[in-house]
Design an enzyme around this catalytic site. Structure first.
Site, PDB file in Angstrom:
ATOM      1  N   ARG A 289      11.830   5.025   2.853  1.00 22.60           N
ATOM      2  CA  ARG A 289      12.108   6.471   2.809  1.00 22.60           C
ATOM      3  C   ARG A 289      12.856   6.929   4.056  1.00 22.60           C
ATOM      4  O   ARG A 289      13.696   7.825   3.978  1.00 22.60           O
ATOM      5  CB  ARG A 289      10.817   7.241   2.624  1.00 22.60           C
ATOM      6  CG  ARG A 289      10.249   7.063   1.213  1.00 22.60           C
ATOM      7  CD  ARG A 289       8.829   7.551   1.115  1.00 22.60           C
ATOM      8  NE  ARG A 289       8.725   8.929   1.558  1.00 22.60           N
ATOM      9  CZ  ARG A 289       7.586   9.511   1.930  1.00 22.60           C
ATOM     10  NH1 ARG A 289       6.449   8.814   1.916  1.00 22.60           N
ATOM     11  NH2 ARG A 289       7.570  10.767   2.312  1.00 22.60           N
TER      12      ARG A 289
ATOM     13  N   ASP B 104       2.464   4.937  -0.344  1.00 22.87           N
ATOM     14  CA  ASP B 104       2.060   6.265   0.138  1.00 22.87           C
ATOM     15  C   ASP B 104       1.802   7.246  -0.996  1.00 22.87           C
ATOM     16  O   ASP B 104       2.204   7.010  -2.134  1.00 22.87           O
ATOM     17  CB  ASP B 104       3.202   6.867   0.978  1.00 22.87           C
ATOM     18  CG  ASP B 104       3.199   6.318   2.391  1.00 22.87           C
ATOM     19  OD1 ASP B 104       2.172   5.765   2.821  1.00 22.87           O
ATOM     20  OD2 ASP B 104       4.245   6.450   3.063  1.00 22.87           O
TER      21      ASP B 104
ATOM     22  N   ARG C 235       0.859  -1.186   0.000  1.00 22.26           N
ATOM     23  CA  ARG C 235       0.000   0.000   0.000  1.00 22.26           C
ATOM     24  C   ARG C 235       0.889   1.228   0.000  1.00 22.26           C
ATOM     25  O   ARG C 235       1.236   1.763   1.037  1.00 22.26           O
ATOM     26  CB  ARG C 235      -0.934  -0.059   1.208  1.00 22.26           C
ATOM     27  CG  ARG C 235      -2.044  -1.101   0.989  1.00 22.26           C
ATOM     28  CD  ARG C 235      -2.749  -1.452   2.261  1.00 22.26           C
ATOM     29  NE  ARG C 235      -1.808  -2.056   3.207  1.00 22.26           N
ATOM     30  CZ  ARG C 235      -2.083  -2.326   4.474  1.00 22.26           C
ATOM     31  NH1 ARG C 235      -3.274  -2.052   4.964  1.00 22.26           N
ATOM     32  NH2 ARG C 235      -1.184  -2.880   5.254  1.00 22.26           N
TER      33      ARG C 235
ATOM     34  N   TYR D  75      12.047  -2.661  -3.673  1.00 22.63           N
ATOM     35  CA  TYR D  75      11.880  -1.230  -3.942  1.00 22.63           C
ATOM     36  C   TYR D  75      13.180  -0.651  -4.463  1.00 22.63           C
ATOM     37  O   TYR D  75      14.262  -1.165  -4.178  1.00 22.63           O
ATOM     38  CB  TYR D  75      11.532  -0.472  -2.656  1.00 22.63           C
ATOM     39  CG  TYR D  75      10.105  -0.608  -2.189  1.00 22.63           C
ATOM     40  CD1 TYR D  75       9.136   0.306  -2.579  1.00 22.63           C
ATOM     41  CD2 TYR D  75       9.728  -1.642  -1.331  1.00 22.63           C
ATOM     42  CE1 TYR D  75       7.822   0.207  -2.133  1.00 22.63           C
ATOM     43  CE2 TYR D  75       8.411  -1.766  -0.886  1.00 22.63           C
ATOM     44  CZ  TYR D  75       7.468  -0.833  -1.292  1.00 22.63           C
ATOM     45  OH  TYR D  75       6.174  -0.938  -0.856  1.00 22.63           O
TER      46      TYR D  75
END
Lengths: 245, 245
Positions: B197, B54, B52, B112
């Site tokens: 992040r 951001d 999910r 990622y």
């Protein structure tokens, strides 16, 4: 004080521009760049570019020069111009060059890439032609291999091109696979207006079976623009690099 | 008739979305995808995603599943859904899978990438963090090398994360150079909310000399979220791939 001659390497997303060249009352890359120079220096200048890209065409390595009377160091020009430019135009580097350097006439080679994406894409949607038909990449490569050398490319320019000579020396002309992309890479001393997009459109017509690949060479030799295929969409084309002696 | 279970690979440019997850009255990727499914099939479904993401985060390989009573062949779903989707969301593939397949709970690994651009860029402006400060890439790599293995990543998640366990098994964690980009590639069985992040933001703080690289390991072992650096901007993060057994 003598004017300084500055050479910029400029990247832009051409999506929202009516091409490189300045026109009154519409957004052009040249217009935005000249406005940024005015914003930073207070000078009204006309910049010269190596390649006057069409509406919607992108650049990663456009080269531009202009004369300035300001004595800022080049790194100040880099940060200052980028501060005045919109996010879809970026100056990548600034260098001081000799007074005779002309981004257009001093250039000895331009390299373009045309990006075709064979899958649905969202992240690259502005910088490729999405093609969902079957294509024979071997045909693309056979046709691209006909082009290197000095030839009259009159068959592959815009109908309105009236330049004296349509002879270009193509040095590199081939198709590459990069992930979901099929990429046409072509370099030459010069290009006629619309030439890369017309070459791509005509090669793709053959590779998808709309035309006979054997006709391509006949069209090429004819130098008759009315025989070539439609130009491929602007959004797939990127001016990658310009070379100087 | 039993419902069919479809697995989609979805790419999106997260720039204009309030993240993946459905919310009333704002644009979300899930909302747009469910609207496209409704447009094509007339079915009101809730889709499940592997990650999910951001607001502002992108995906090249998000995986989604949903149940349908329609018997269209999968290639019809591919073209149909893409016809109903906006240009910044693309379904890359559609496959029919077993009824137990769940895009979120069946996933065994997510990968990622975080893209930092060290030069001014226009074409990649939506999909990287433009960093104009000096960074020591050797420091980035030293810190990234501390992460592989099973660890509690509590120091690197959003403050509000209350999941029972904050243990993740990181399998790959390294920085690569790709042209003007410095790319952090990380894969793990699972990620905490905001983890990539926050890791990137904290590593960059050390690599630019704002913090002592030696503190990074101390923060990591502390499991105390208040010690880590600020999260890096969403626009540099891309969910690249999700793997299943």
């Amino acid at each position: 004080m003598a004017l300084r001659n500055l050479k910029l390497i400029v990247e832009y997303d051409g999506t929202d521009y009516h091409g490189w060249q300045y026109q009154d009352n519409v957004a052009t890359v040249q217009g935005r760049l000249e406005a940024a120079i005015f914003g930073m220096t207070g000078e009204t200048v006309r910049v010269t570019a190596a390649g006057r890209t069409d509406a919607g065409v992108h650049a990663r390595g456009q080269v531009v020069n202009f004369k300035t009377g300001r004595d800022f160091p080049t790194h100040r020009f880099l940060t200052g111009l980028n501060a005045y430019l919109p996010a879809d135009i970026a100056v990548r580097s600034v260098a001081e060059v000799g007074e005779d350097f002309n981004a257009r006439f001093s250039a000895v080679e331009r390299r373009y890439r045309y990006y075709i994406c064979t899958a649905y894409t969202a992240l690259n949607r502005h910088a490729c032609w999405q093609c969902f038909f079957e294509m024979d990449v071997a045909v693309l490569n056979d046709l691209a291999a006909l082009l290197p050398g000095r030839h009259d490319f009159g068959a592959f320019c815009r109908v309105e091109v009236t330049s004296e000579t349509k002879v270009c020396e193509v040095r590199r002309s081939l198709w590459l696979r990069e992930g979901d992309m099929i990429v046409y890479e072509v370099s030459a001393d010069r290009f006629l207006h619309g030439m890369v997009r017309t070459l791509v459109g005509t090669m793709v017509d053959a590779a998808r079976g709309k035309t006979d690949p054997a006709d391509f060479e006949r069209v090429f030799r004819s130098r008759d623009r009315t025989l070539a295929g439609q130009a491929a969409p602007a959004r797939g084309l990127v001016l990658e690099e310009v070379r100087y002696p």
